[in-house]
Enzyme design. Structure first.
Site, mmCIF file in Angstrom:
data_model
loop_
_atom_site.group_PDB
_atom_site.id
_atom_site.type_symbol
_atom_site.label_atom_id
_atom_site.label_comp_id
_atom_site.label_asym_id
_atom_site.label_seq_id
_atom_site.Cartn_x
_atom_site.Cartn_y
_atom_site.Cartn_z
ATOM 1 N N ARG A 319 0.802 -1.237 0.000
ATOM 2 C CA ARG A 319 0.000 0.000 0.000
ATOM 3 C C ARG A 319 0.829 1.279 0.000
ATOM 4 O O ARG A 319 0.496 2.230 -0.712
ATOM 5 C CB ARG A 319 -1.013 -0.014 1.150
ATOM 6 C CG ARG A 319 -2.055 -1.137 0.989
ATOM 7 C CD ARG A 319 -3.119 -1.088 2.057
ATOM 8 N NE ARG A 319 -3.962 0.088 1.950
ATOM 9 C CZ ARG A 319 -3.896 1.142 2.735
ATOM 10 N NH1 ARG A 319 -3.028 1.187 3.734
ATOM 11 N NH2 ARG A 319 -4.693 2.160 2.555
ATOM 12 N N CYS A 350 13.508 -5.382 -4.177
ATOM 13 C CA CYS A 350 14.386 -4.590 -5.044
ATOM 14 C C CYS A 350 13.629 -3.498 -5.785
ATOM 15 O O CYS A 350 13.415 -3.577 -6.994
ATOM 16 C CB CYS A 350 15.090 -5.496 -6.031
ATOM 17 S SG CYS A 350 16.147 -6.654 -5.180
ATOM 18 N N GLU A 351 13.200 -2.496 -5.053
ATOM 19 C CA GLU A 351 12.552 -1.308 -5.605
ATOM 20 C C GLU A 351 12.901 -0.162 -4.663
ATOM 21 O O GLU A 351 12.802 -0.320 -3.443
ATOM 22 C CB GLU A 351 11.023 -1.450 -5.573
ATOM 23 C CG GLU A 351 10.423 -2.360 -6.609
ATOM 24 C CD GLU A 351 10.349 -1.740 -7.989
ATOM 25 O OE1 GLU A 351 10.296 -0.503 -8.101
ATOM 26 O OE2 GLU A 351 10.368 -2.518 -8.956
#
Ligand SMILES: *Cc1c(COP(=O)(O)O)cnc(C)c1O
Length: 424
Positions: A319, A350-351
């Protein structure tokens, strides 16, 4: 030293017994929301039903708990319907929503005997009529109307635009009449009434009062123009919860009581008979009852940010990344210590956007501390993914100090179980 307990059990005990990240529900909190809704959503003028919108968090265990409290259920897919069937809930109280139900899903729901199809559009109406005929099944339908009101948190806006993905716009008399006519001419699918849902995380009563007034006005005009009366009306869900200190939602029980009062007045004013009023809370039923427990791993300073890394992330709570949702958190074992340092709580996916809380003041954190993010019970696990092949967390219900594992942790084996090629 005071520690945070959930359902009477310390977070450390929970973490040791089930591992982290862990979704923990305080069962009493869910039950008290369910009871507050059912007790306050009652009228002498019409029947009522509280249907839990299962997309907020669906599990067979939860379905069973809520069914025992007398709730019905919203489902939006064959998958959610399957869970409700597995839990053995009363199919007559199931509402099958969705704007693009497949033929297979419609057949499945007809065979299961779901109480209501919530029809989204003219084309779907035709398919349901055809498939009910082929299956020789009788069922009821509500038609979803877009009342031209949309709301989020504090204020509704009159969106006089008919461009929503959901339902038929209230002024599109041509399409509304086509559905009414098609169902009037059909023996299998009965038009029981209408539905609307105006948004989510709505914390004021004015938005719901506006929607009720509009929808009951609509029923009044149908009575005058077409002689239709004694319809059922579902007013949807969308009741807000407390995520952070600035949120001040009206309680679910008070919302329910207010909607009943408002519907009774509007029905009198419009001189319509409502057969049944339905509400569909999702978030408010389970959101505040849920916590996510993480273990803090490494920490680092990057620029002026103090990162603390948790052993989950956007794969168990998307969210914040998806729409900037805000959360609060505590260190359950330093519950009574003063917040001293500002941290950024980031996950291990991995962001760059994999941040659970962008900026939070906490007592001094040490690697190995537990972190409890609060109000994660709705749209957390239900939106969880295997991104980066992280397994979905386990889910535990706790009551009177006793934990019940309702969903086990996803293993590597689970994650690869669907693959068909090249297995060593
Ligand atoms: C999502 C949804 C709900 C529940 O919304 P909450 O904000 O979780 O209360 C109810 N009805 C419909 C049709 C929905 O799409």
């Amino acid at each position: 030293m005071s520690v945070l307990k959930i359902g009477g059990m310390s977070c450390r005990q929970l973490a040791e017994q089930f591992g982290t990240p862990l979704c923990v529900y305080d069962e009493e909190k869910i039950l008290s929301q369910a009871r507050a809704a059912v007790e306050n959503f009652r009228s002498d003028m019409f029947d009522t039903e509280v249907a839990y919108a299962s997309k907020a968090f669906s599990s067979i265990g939860l379905f069973g708990m809520l069914a025992a409290e007398g709730l019905g259920f919203d489902v939006v897919s064959g998958g959610e319907l399957y869970g409700a069937m597995k839990a053995g809930v009363d199919m007559d109280k199931v509402y099958f929503h969705g704007n693009n139900k497949s033929d297979d899903e419609i057949r499945m729901a007809l065979d299961a005997g779901v109480g209501y199809f919530v029809i989204d559009n003219v084309m779907e109406c035709g398919r349901i009529v055809k498939l009910a005929g082929e299956a020789g099944r009788r069922t009821r339908a509500l038609l979803r109307i877009n009342p031209g009101i949309s709301a989020h948190t504090h204020e509704y806006i009159m969106t006089s635009k008919p461009d929503s993905k959901f339902g038929i716009y209230i002024e599109n008399t041509e399409h509304i009449n086509r559905v009414i006519d098609e169902l009037a001419a059909d023996d299998n699918v009965e038009l029981a009434g209408f539905h609307s849902h105006i948004g989510s995380q709505i914390v004021d009563v004015a938005s719901f009062e506006k929607a009720l007034g509009t929808m009951i006005g609509f029923l009044g005009s149908l009575k005058r123009s077409r002689g239709l009366d004694g319809m059922e009306l579902s007013i949807g869900g969308g009741f807000g919860i407390k995520y952070v200190a600035e949120d001040h939602p009206v309680s679910l029980g008070d919302m329910c009581a207010d909607m009943i009062r408002c519907a009774e007045e509007a029905a009198k004013a419009e001189d319509v008979k409502i057969a049944k009023l339905i509400t569909e809370p999702g978030r408010a039923m389970v959101g505040e009852a849920g916590y996510t427990l993480y273990t803090i791993g490494d920490m680092k300073k990057s620029g002026d940010k103090n990162y603390i890394f948790v052993d989950g992330g956007m794969s168990d709570n998307i969210r914040p990344a998806l729409y900037g949702a805000e959360y609060d958190a505590v260190l359950p074992e330093k519950y009574d210590e003063e917040p001293a340092i500002s941290y950024c709580v980031a996950g291990k996916n991995c962001e760059s956007g994999d941040v659970i809380i962008g900026d939070i003041k906490l007592p001094e954190v040490k690697s190995g501390d537990l972190l409890a993010v609060v109000s994660t019970g709705a749209y957390g696990y239900s939106m969880a993914s295997n991104y980066n092949r992280l397994g979905r967390p386990a889910v535990v219900m706790v009551k009177d100090g006793e934990p019940r594992l309702i969903i086990r942790r996803e293993t590597y084996e689970d994650m690869y179980a669907l693959e068909t090629e090249n297995q060593a």
